[in-house]
Design an enzyme around this catalytic site. Structure first.
Site, short mmCIF file in Angstrom:
data_model
loop_
_atom_site.label_atom_id
_atom_site.label_comp_id
_atom_site.label_asym_id
_atom_site.label_seq_id
_atom_site.Cartn_x
_atom_site.Cartn_y
_atom_site.Cartn_z
N TYR A 164 0.83 -1.20 0.00
CA TYR A 164 0.00 0.00 0.00
C TYR A 164 0.87 1.26 0.00
O TYR A 164 0.62 2.20 -0.75
CB TYR A 164 -0.88 -0.06 1.24
CG TYR A 164 -1.91 1.04 1.40
CD1 TYR A 164 -3.04 1.09 0.59
CD2 TYR A 164 -1.77 1.99 2.41
CE1 TYR A 164 -3.99 2.07 0.78
CE2 TYR A 164 -2.73 2.97 2.60
CZ TYR A 164 -3.83 3.01 1.78
OH TYR A 164 -4.79 3.98 1.96
N LYS A 168 1.02 4.19 -2.84
CA LYS A 168 0.57 5.53 -2.49
C LYS A 168 1.64 6.60 -2.71
O LYS A 168 1.33 7.71 -3.14
CB LYS A 168 0.08 5.56 -1.04
CG LYS A 168 -1.23 4.81 -0.82
CD LYS A 168 -2.33 5.32 -1.73
CE LYS A 168 -3.71 4.86 -1.31
NZ LYS A 168 -4.75 5.33 -2.27
#
Length: 299
Positions: A164, A168
């Site tokens: 993640y 991001k």
């Protein structure tokens, strides 16, 4: 001055719930025609539902205009078709909020390569797919507002979220190039790093904090960042009604030469290299090279 989106067409991905739903409702309330995109899966990316259709019904019940779309952001052709349908119905696409995402949290030691690949594919490649699908339209109409969704995990790290976090921070990097390429076409590109109590984070927050971090307290930043007078290349943190700006900075640095141009020299001058006095916020990657040349020329 009241910010309105009359005569604007917006696409919000991952808009079947949480932040995306809040963005879609808020845009529609302020006059935008909204494409509510959501695959409708669980937070790990599996399954389907009619979540997008339910949000469209909410918008229409309140007097707004919207259409649902169940395409997957990981399938570029589906995103091209979504944009084509919006243009056919409403004549253009002016706003894109890339919000679709999934979580497959594990420590890196326990994370399977497929879990890493899938999360990066949805967040980073998915956002690139939708952005590419609208890019030429925005160039042709000389107007576009695009919002990427980063995270504090991407900007600062978080245990158990290597996949993640990588995706991001990649989105923040994508923003930094697209704002340059879109500038002469009046395309503004920004990044939001929201902290909100949603399905994605419900097991991370205590009950009271979950309420305090409701999605409606993030939406004001998102709407401002896709408004006509929005800045470009901003990274904005938002949560519980608090709004912050984050920056990628560069220190003045230290020129090393002779015997000091060595690993030992870097170690010896580490405090000077990392001294944040006079640090800058480069507007493009070339500014790092220019700052180096300036240091070299000064001797």
């Amino acid at each position: 001055m009241t910010i309105r989106f009359d005569d604007k067409v917006a696409i919000v991905t991952g808009a079947g719930g949480g932040l995306g739903r809040e963005y879609a409702l808020a845009l529609a309330k302020r006059g935008a025609k909204v494409v509510v995109n959501d695959l409708g899966g669980a937070r790990d990316g599996t399954g389907h539902s009619d979540a997008a259709l339910k949000v469209v019904e909410e918008i229409e019940a309140a007097g707004g205009t919207a259409m649902s779309n169940g395409g997957s952001v990981t399938e570029y052709q589906q995103m091209v078709e979504m944009v084509a349908k919006a243009k056919e119905a409403w004549g253009g696409v002016h706003i894109l909020i890339n919000n679709a995402g999934v979580l497959r949290d594990k420590s890196f030691a326990k994370m399977e390569p497929e879990d890493f690949r899938f999360v990066v594919d949805v967040h980073l490649n998915g956002s690139a797919n939708v952005t590419k699908a609208v890019w030429e339209t925005m160039r042709e109409q000389a107007y576009g507002r695009i919002l990427m969704t980063a995270s504090s995990t991407g900007l600062f790290g978080n245990f158990g979220q290597a996949n993640y976090g990588a995706a991001k921070l990649g989105l923040a990097g994508l923003t930094k190039t697209l704002y340059l390429e879109g500038a002469k076409y009046n395309i503004k590109v920004n990044t939001i790093a929201p902290t909100a109590g949603t399905r994605m984070t419900e097991d991370l927050f205590p009950a009271e904090a979950f309420k305090a971090f409701s999605p409606d307290k993030v939406a004001p930043a998102a709407l401002y960042l896709v408004s006509e007078d929005a800045p470009s290349n901003a990274i904005v943190g938002a949560g519980a009604g608090v709004f912050q700006a984050a920056y990628v900075t560069l220190t003045a640095g230290k020129l090393l030469a002779g015997d000091e141009l060595s690993p030992e020299g870097v170690a010896a001058h580490w405090a000077e290299i990392t001294d944040r006095t006079g640090e800058i916020v480069p507007a493009s990657g070339s500014e790092q090279g220019m700052s180096i040349m300036k240091k070299v020329m000064a001797g």
